[in-house]
Every structure is written in C-alpha cells, then in structure tokens.
Motif scaffolding. Structure first.
Motif, PDB file in Angstrom:
ATOM      1  N   HIS A 266      -8.625 -30.521  14.459  1.00  0.00           N
ATOM      2  CA  HIS A 266      -8.320 -29.358  13.596  1.00  0.00           C
ATOM      3  C   HIS A 266      -6.974 -28.078  13.714  1.00  0.00           C
ATOM      4  CE1 HIS A 266      -9.866 -30.756   9.969  1.00  0.00           C
ATOM      5  NE2 HIS A 266     -10.171 -31.585  10.211  1.00  0.00           N
TER       6      HIS A 266
ATOM      7  N   PHE B 196       0.523 -30.698  15.238  1.00  0.00           N
ATOM      8  CA  PHE B 196       0.861 -32.207  15.184  1.00  0.00           C
ATOM      9  C   PHE B 196      -0.170 -32.457  15.957  1.00  0.00           C
ATOM     10  CE2 PHE B 196       2.561 -36.835  15.432  1.00  0.00           C
ATOM     11  CZ  PHE B 196       2.046 -37.227  14.197  1.00  0.00           C
TER      12      PHE B 196
ATOM     13  N   ALA C 188      -3.950 -24.600  18.078  1.00  0.00           N
ATOM     14  CA  ALA C 188      -4.709 -25.722  18.225  1.00  0.00           C
ATOM     15  C   ALA C 188      -6.178 -24.507  18.631  1.00  0.00           C
ATOM     16  CB  ALA C 188      -4.842 -27.197  19.392  1.00  0.00           C
TER      17      ALA C 188
ATOM     18  N   THR D  93       6.285 -19.430   3.242  1.00  0.00           N
ATOM     19  CA  THR D  93       4.852 -20.300   2.991  1.00  0.00           C
ATOM     20  C   THR D  93       4.679 -19.319   4.613  1.00  0.00           C
ATOM     21  OG1 THR D  93       5.799 -22.300   1.811  1.00  0.00           O
ATOM     22  CG2 THR D  93       3.058 -21.831   2.764  1.00  0.00           C
TER      23      THR D  93
ATOM     24  N   GLN E 199      11.834 -26.786  14.805  1.00  0.00           N
ATOM     25  CA  GLN E 199      10.435 -27.058  14.637  1.00  0.00           C
ATOM     26  C   GLN E 199       9.874 -26.445  15.558  1.00  0.00           C
ATOM     27  OE1 GLN E 199       8.099 -28.278  13.617  1.00  0.00           O
ATOM     28  NE2 GLN E 199       7.242 -28.950  14.931  1.00  0.00           N
TER      29      GLN E 199
ATOM     30  N   TYR F 272       0.931 -19.728   6.563  1.00  0.00           N
ATOM     31  CA  TYR F 272      -0.811 -20.086   6.199  1.00  0.00           C
ATOM     32  C   TYR F 272      -1.503 -19.072   6.511  1.00  0.00           C
ATOM     33  CZ  TYR F 272       0.159 -25.096   5.646  1.00  0.00           C
ATOM     34  OH  TYR F 272       1.091 -26.502   5.308  1.00  0.00           O
ATOM     35  N   ASN F 273      -2.330 -19.181   6.634  1.00  0.00           N
ATOM     36  CA  ASN F 273      -3.931 -17.818   6.762  1.00  0.00           C
ATOM     37  C   ASN F 273      -3.381 -17.544   7.585  1.00  0.00           C
ATOM     38  OD1 ASN F 273      -4.696 -18.800   4.466  1.00  0.00           O
ATOM     39  ND2 ASN F 273      -6.313 -19.859   5.129  1.00  0.00           N
ATOM     40  N   ARG F 274      -3.675 -16.076   8.057  1.00  0.00           N
ATOM     41  CA  ARG F 274      -3.897 -15.474   9.383  1.00  0.00           C
ATOM     42  C   ARG F 274      -2.782 -15.500   9.972  1.00  0.00           C
ATOM     43  NH1 ARG F 274      -6.918 -17.534  13.302  1.00  0.00           N
ATOM     44  NH2 ARG F 274      -7.626 -20.113  12.107  1.00  0.00           N
TER      45      ARG F 274
ATOM     46  N   LEU G  95      -7.242 -24.445  15.591  1.00  0.00           N
ATOM     47  CA  LEU G  95      -8.048 -23.089  14.998  1.00  0.00           C
ATOM     48  C   LEU G  95      -7.072 -21.734  15.451  1.00  0.00           C
ATOM     49  CD1 LEU G  95     -10.837 -24.849  16.104  1.00  0.00           C
ATOM     50  CD2 LEU G  95     -10.364 -24.623  14.566  1.00  0.00           C
TER      51      LEU G  95
ATOM     52  N   THR H 159      10.328 -24.170  10.738  1.00  0.00           N
ATOM     53  CA  THR H 159       9.082 -24.114  10.928  1.00  0.00           C
ATOM     54  C   THR H 159       8.140 -24.140  12.331  1.00  0.00           C
ATOM     55  OG1 THR H 159       8.846 -26.905  11.143  1.00  0.00           O
ATOM     56  CG2 THR H 159       8.371 -26.185   9.205  1.00  0.00           C
TER      57      THR H 159
ATOM     58  N   VAL I 161       8.322 -22.269   6.915  1.00  0.00           N
ATOM     59  CA  VAL I 161       7.025 -22.710   7.046  1.00  0.00           C
ATOM     60  C   VAL I 161       6.241 -22.292   7.847  1.00  0.00           C
ATOM     61  CG1 VAL I 161       5.103 -24.442   6.466  1.00  0.00           C
ATOM     62  CG2 VAL I 161       7.448 -24.131   5.355  1.00  0.00           C
TER      63      VAL I 161
ATOM     64  N   ASP J  97       4.581 -24.490  13.761  1.00  0.00           N
ATOM     65  CA  ASP J  97       3.262 -24.240  13.862  1.00  0.00           C
ATOM     66  C   ASP J  97       1.968 -23.299  14.786  1.00  0.00           C
ATOM     67  OD1 ASP J  97       4.063 -27.079  12.361  1.00  0.00           O
ATOM     68  OD2 ASP J  97       3.843 -28.214  13.988  1.00  0.00           O
TER      69      ASP J  97
ATOM     70  N   ALA K 223       1.649 -23.781   9.318  1.00  0.00           N
ATOM     71  CA  ALA K 223       1.005 -24.960   9.555  1.00  0.00           C
ATOM     72  C   ALA K 223       0.577 -25.733  10.725  1.00  0.00           C
ATOM     73  CB  ALA K 223       2.358 -26.259   8.640  1.00  0.00           C
ATOM     74  N   ASP K 224      -0.151 -26.817  10.478  1.00  0.00           N
ATOM     75  CA  ASP K 224      -0.741 -27.649  11.740  1.00  0.00           C
ATOM     76  C   ASP K 224      -0.359 -27.843  12.684  1.00  0.00           C
ATOM     77  OD1 ASP K 224      -3.309 -26.756  10.471  1.00  0.00           O
ATOM     78  OD2 ASP K 224      -3.914 -28.473   9.350  1.00  0.00           O
TER      79      ASP K 224
END
Lengths: 348, 348, 348
Positions: B198, B185, B221, B161, B238, B163-165, B200, B216, B179, B218, B182-183
């Motif tokens: 969120h 934390f 921010a 996976t 991670q 995520y966008n961009r 960004l 993963t 992944v 992330d 993903a956002d």
C-alpha cells in the motif's frame, strides 16, 4: 438495450448475400470454432478453410468457391469480411430507435440547443451555447464545454471531455477517457522560466471519425487542429496542437504526433509510433510499429526504425557494439584500403 | 466568458513595445499569413521575414531591425515570441474577474474550506478537509480527494482526479483526464503471487506547474512524489512513485519516469522517452525523443538512443544484421590481425 | 478515514515476527533514514545495512542475522520485504469496516443489485442490471455500464469507466481514469473507407487484479478479452481486443499488447514494451523496457530490443551507420574472402 434476432433468410437479404430460404433464427455472431447453431459465422482467411465443415454455426458467410464446404447454410457474398462487419452492426446493442432519453441528473445549460432524439446520460454536463445534432448520444459524466458543436448521430461515451468550442462532425464515436481540446504544449523560454502561450485555436473533427479511449487531441495555438473525415484513432493516441490528419487515415494505439505535423490521407500508422513536429507525411504512407519518424516523408512507402527483439544477453553484446558502429565502419574502410594495397603490391 | 478588444496603442503599452499612436481595434491573434486587419501577429523566426510586407495583420510584433518591413503597424519589442506569449494571455477566454461561481450540482463536503472567488463546476466532488485557495477553478465532474490542498489561482479542468492528501501549489493548470496520487506500482513477490505494498506517501506539486491531459503522477510508497516549481508536463506522461522533478524541467508527451528517479532542474525531455527507476539525471540535461535512459546522467548534455527511420525492406536487412553486430566486430578485429601479419610477413 | 496505531508487540504478532515486549506506539512506516521513533522501518537490501544503527525508527523489520545491529527494537522475520508489504496494509487509510455508505448523489438503476456494505461515491452512475458484490467500493463520478458484474471487496476508484457487460472479479483495485470494455480497434477496409466492426464480446477480469490509472482494456470482437487472476497492470497500459493474460503476470506502465495475443502466466513485462497482435508469449517470460516484440516467444527467457543511450552527436554518427549495416556486413565477408585468398597465394 435489445439484441435483435433475424432469420437466415433475412440476414441473406440484409447482408447482400445470394437469397436463401431458411427460417432458422440467428441471435449473434461467433468464430467458426465457437459459433453455435443460432449464430452466424464467416470465412475470411482461406487458412481456416478446413474449419468450415466442422463448424456448428447456423449460417456461414463465404465466397462462392467455399459454398460447398459449408455444413449448415452458406451465405454467399463477394467479401465475407465486409459482410461480417455489416452483420456486427445488426447484432450490437442498440438503443431503441426514435426514443429520446435525457437524464434528469444531466446538467444542461439553458442556452444549449439539442436536436431530436438526443440521449444524455446521468451527470453529463452540457455548457453554454452548445449545439447537439439529432440522434446524438452523450454518455454519463461526460463534459461538453461551452460553444461545442456535435454533429448528427455522433456517439460520445461516458467520461469524455470536450473543452470549449470543439467541433465534432456527424456519425463519430468518441470513447471514454478521451480529452479533446486541451491546451497544446506551448511555452516560451522566458529566461529559464516557462511562459505559457495560451492556446487560442480549437479542434475540428470531420464526419465518421472514431476516437479511442484515453486519446488526447490538443487545441491549436492560433489556428485549429484538424482531423479529416473517416479517420480512425485507436486508444491512448496523442495528437499535438495544429496537427492535420487527412481523410481515412488509421492510427493504432499509443502513437503520438507532435505539433503542426500534416499527415496525408489513407495512411496507416501502427502502434507506438512517434512522429516529430512540423513534418509532412505523404498520402498513403505506412509506418510500422514503434518507428520514430523525425523527417518528412514526401513519397509514400512503408517505413520502419528500431531493432528486433533477441535474447537479452545477446542483445546486450550487440547493443554495446552499436555505440562503436561509426568506428567499425572506419575500420572496414581502412582494411579495404590496406588489402587493396597488398593486392596491388602482390602483382608482378 | 468574454474575449476583450484592445487598441494597438493599448497593446503596445501592455506588451512593453515602443509606444505607438493607433486606435485600430485588435480582437485576436493570427499568423502572418492568416491574420486579419483586426488581429495582431508576430515575427519570431527570421525565416518568415518575407511574409511581413504581405501580411494583413493590424499590428505586428517585431524586433527593431524588421520595423520598416511592416506594412501596417510595427510593435517593436526585444523578443517578439515572449511578447506574443504575453498577448495570448490577453486574448484567451477569461472568466469575469471577482466572480465566484459554485454550481449547486457540485458535491462539496461540509468540512472543505474554500477561499474567495472560487469556481466549482457541476458535479465536481470535493472531499472532507479539502483546502482550496482563493481564485481556484475546479472543472465539472472533477474529484478532489479528502485532505487535498489546492493553492491560489490554480485551474483544475473537467474530469480530473486527485486522490486523498495530494498538495498542489499556486497558479498551476491541471488538464482533463489527469490522475494525481493513484497508487505507485509496488508489489512484493510472495511465492509467485503479488502482495500489494500500500502506498502511504502522497504527491506534492509546486507552483506554476502544468499537468497535461491524461498524465498520471503516482503517490509515493512512504515519502512523497515531488514535482518542483515551474515544471511543465505535456499529455499522457507517467510519473512513478517517489520520483522527484526539479524546477522548470519540461517533459513532452508520452514520456515515462519510473519510480524513485531524480530529475534535475531545467531539463528538457522530449516525447516518448523512458527513464528507468532509481536514476539521477543532472540539472540541464536534454534527452531526445523516444530515448531509453537506463543509466544515470551525472554531467549535463544531449542524449539519444534508437535508430533512424528508413524504407521497411532496407530496415529489415539492417535490423537482421544488428543481431550479428558483436560477431561482426570480432570478425573485423580478426581481419585486422591477419592483415597486419601479412603486412609484416611481406616486409623484406 | 482513520489511521490506526499499534504497539510494537502487536505489530510483531500481526506481522509474524518473533515475539517482543514493547508498548511503544507505532503510527506509520518510514525508510531507515527518515523514520521517526513512532514509525516502523525495515531492512530489505543488505546494501543499506550500515543505516541500521543510525536509524531512529521505533522498530525495524530485519532478518535474524541483522538483529544485533538494530539500535531500537528488532522485529525478526524471514522476509522483511514481505513483512513490510503486510505492514502497509495495516497503516493505509481505511474505511470503517462494516459501514455502508451510498451517496444520495449517486445515480443507481432500480434494477442494480448491491451486496452488503457497499460504498458508492457521489455522482457515480450504476446502470441497469448491474451486480455489485459485498464490500465493494465505487468512487465518485465512476460509471458502471449496464449488466456489469463486480466481485466482492473490489475497489473502483473515482472517474473509472466500465462499459456494458464487463465482469470484474473479487478483491480487485481499478484506478482512476481506467477504461474497461471500450471497443476494440476493428475496422474492415471497404474500398478506402473504414467500416466499423462492432465489438460484440466483452472483458472478463479475474480476482485480485490491479488496473492502473489511465489503463485501457478493450472488449473482444466476438469472444471476450480475458485478464487472469492476480495480474497486476501499472498505469497507461493498453490491452487490445481478445488479448488473454495469464495469472500473476505483471506489466509495467505504458506497455501495449495488440489484439488476440496470448500472454502466459507469471510473466514480467517492463515499461514501454510493445507486443504485436496474434502472438503467443510463454509462461515465465521476461521482457525488458521499451522492447518491440514482433514474434511469438515459445520458450521463456529474458528478451530485449533497442539501442543504448549515448551522447547525441556520437549517437547520430552511429545511427547513420546502422542504415549501412547490411552493406558493412557484405564488405566484411568480401574482405575475409580476399584476405584468405592472399593468405593462400602467399603459401609456398
């Protein structure tokens, strides 16, 4: 999916309990405290013995010695916990036997061979030359790489990945997010850059193996990574390339086994354990939670490392001293010498 | 998928060994002990030198000094391990070059741009405005979010996976279950409730990066999380938001790097390591397995924490004492003072 | 996906700042150092106060006391960090409100019930009797098992797996690779073989819960595993069967909670923590990174275990001594006794 109902008499027969006559319908299982009159319960730990009389359960699996304390119907068995385990198989959601269901949305190679009564979920992808045994279930969105072999009655949940040429035995259960056969972490240091060592082996998994959610088992560098029969792996475990795990060994969540380590049969490895590479762990070894294993274990036993939780401020003071432990040891030795000398000098 | 065959002479040439004349066909690679007459082997560790003469391998990569101990054909190279790594690239399963294969079951946005010779597996989902370079492979059931950029010749396995961009460089390999984006934390304490921050930023990954199964990474921010060129990440790692990892750093399975930490170039971080947030780790630092890093490392070196495995009962006794370590230290100091005083008093 | 623009005046109003008059357009958020003239920034930590005057940010969220140090426009709020968190919700990529978008490539059971304005990505699989609330988003290639219930406005990212009968509350966010409702790790020892205890419970997740990428939450054996309202779980966390987590507790990446443990409300559990099974952790407890928790915590506080990182050679010497800690303690006691005796004997 259907959840069946049994009479208490039928359950007694199915679970090997002493025969009883009771038409009471039983639709599920509950703890002594929560079970209703249409549920089965069990007494495993004598600690909970006093809950027997108050339990509303429609029938209770007990050893003979607790028979009289049961208010409803006692189902007398040699081992209530084993009988409970067998009962869970009766009450879990089951697919209708003998029904083959292959989603039209699955993507199945023309060269794949499917046994009888195979179930394949939507959007599952089955590669070229895959062989799938009778009674196998493959969940939605799982990917079975080219040349994989999956043994009879194995269940593969949704979103599982098998890379090419992985072999899984019969009656296994592989949970979602598991990845089997990704490349082992093999790289050669080529003057400061990492040169990939392509991983030419694969993974062989025995019969009756459980692989937890998110667990990863890497393919071997040249030979295969091997998981023995009856091995049970919890969630988020990492098995490095060319690891060999003996039959009936159990590993709890978040443990990691580095490359080429051989783990014996009937070991129990608790959660969060790390085992370094190229080690040998004897049959029947037990390792407690979060232990770091950096040497082989040639005689079975129970092994541990780490320190015990304490209030943070107190821990901080002790942890600072740990860094002076060698010095402390020398100072004790020096004190012993000095005191001994004083004692000798003090003699008349 | 095809696995090619080479003659020993061809291999000598392809691997930079001294020229030999031999038409013997080689179809794969094996260890000195297991290789057959149609397999290549290698001697990396002088410890296994005595296996040379007994090996049935059709050809063996060795340094010049071991040439005469080879029973079959010696392929003399400066570094047999590097030559072995190069050989694995010759013998791994390869897609036929120059063939583009896009599954009709893939779901590709009309606004996605695909380079030449791209391979996309069944049920892969490619979002709006994605840009995919030439020679890229995207596995079945992977999801590439809107606006992602994937560089040339990168391989993305099944069930990955993005995520966008997210931006991935050239010649990377991202394994199943990974992944990326993903956002992070990020939450603010809003009077006892957690208010989501969120995320960004996004993730930027350099060239020649390997990302292991289930790892993963992330998104940042505000700014991006950044993985340098040539970084190799094993399984189930991670990487927190806004982490920055320098070129050619290697991280072994199950390690975790908390948010905003900067890791230098050419570091090696063993398995199960935890690194706290907002730290700086110097170029060339080595951290051993299961170490907890809670302070910055400004000068490279080898660093460790934890205790060493021992039999459980013995460990228990020692672990109990750990909680009195500060007190033990004070008692030693007191003893030293007392003994010194006695010594002084004992002087005439 | 669109990213909106606001004037500084609008932002002041939306974020509850003192009113300002400024038509300057703001298109995003940046740190004090990196923000451009069309970005918002914020001063959270007084340590960065000296960056205020040099920041090019178009507007800066500050407390009243820092108003005058802002070169551009100060947006005065009581808590700049909370205001920043609220601002991230304004600037994150948003789906167009009120638009329902269900991919024709999704595989949705005829018996599933979908609320209004539901978005379902390509190749998502929605099982029989699933109930999905209004405003829910389900990402591409996710699998929602039979009988699941997903509350209003919950977002499920791509490649998520929910096993049968899992219940997720409203306004949750479940990230890619998460697996909810896989079997708990329950097996009975049946004479050396492991007999599976089928897991008949399920998982219930409250409202406003975040579940990180690759996190696994197992279904209960008989009763359900329960995650309270407002709980935030980072990536790669493992939650065992029948665990109960109280409202608003936060758990950082790579921690693991073994079966049947009850964690209170408003706890913070740092990364890499392991908590054994059948324990109780009091409300408001804080556990530091990589701590092993093997006993219940009945009074809140801050708790730790482990040792502190040091140079490897030094660590090795200390770690060796740890295995003699009990012996060292006895030797200190013996010394104290001897020295006390000498002191007494030395008395006139």
């Amino acid at each position: 999916m259907t959840t069946p109902t049994f009479t208490v008499s039928e359950l007694a027969s199915l679970l090997g309990a002493e025969a009883v006559v009771s038409d009471r319908p039983i639709e599920g299982i509950g703890t002594l405290q929560s079970a209703t009159e249409t549920q089965l319960s069990f007494l495993h730990n004598a600690r909970y013995q006093q809950q027997l009389s108050a339990s509303r359960a429609g029938a209770i699996l007990v050893r003979a010695e607790h028979r009289d304390a049961v208010a409803s119907v006692a189902l007398v068995v040699a081992d209530p916990y084993i009988a409970y385990a067998r009962a869970t198989a009766l009450f879990c959601e089951q697919q209708d036997a003998g029904v083959s269901s292959i989603s039209p949305a699955a993507d199945i190679s023309a060269s794949a061979q499917l046994g009888e009564n195979v179930t394949i979920g939507a959007n599952a992808v089955i590669g070229d030359d895959v062989s799938i045994g009778a009674g196998v279930t493959i969940g939605a969105n799982s990917v079975i790489g080219c040349g994989c072999v999956v043994g009879e009655n194995t269940r593969i949940a949704a979103n599982v990945t098998l890379y090419n040429r992985v072999r899984v035995g019969a009656s296994c259960f592989i949970h979602s997010g598991a990845v089997i056969g990704a490349d082992g972490f093999g790289f050669a240091d080529d003057g400061g850059r990492w040169l990939k060592i392509h991983q030419l082996g694969s993974v062989r998994i025995g019969d009756r193996v459980e692989v937890g959610a998110g667990t990863t088992i890497d393919r071997g560098a040249l030979d295969d990574t091997v998981i023995g029969d009856g091995v049970i792996l919890d969630n988020q475990i990492q098995i490095g390339h060319n690891v060999n795990i003996g039959d009936n060994t159990a590993i709890v969540a978040c443990s990691a086994i580095a490359g080429s380590t051989r783990i014996g049969k009937n070991c129990t490895i608790a959660g969060g354990v790390g085992i370094a590479g190229h080690l040998t762990i004897a049959d029947g070894t037990h390792i407690t939670a979060m232990t770091m294993v950096s040497k082989s274990i040639l005689q079975p036993g129970v092994f541990s490392s780490g320190t015990v939780m304490e209030p943070h401020q107190q821990w901080k003071r002790n942890a600072v001293r740990f860094r002076h432990l060698d010095e402390m040891s020398r100072r004790i030795k020096h004190l012993e010498k000095t005191v001994k000398q004083q004692n000798t000098e003090g003699q008349p």
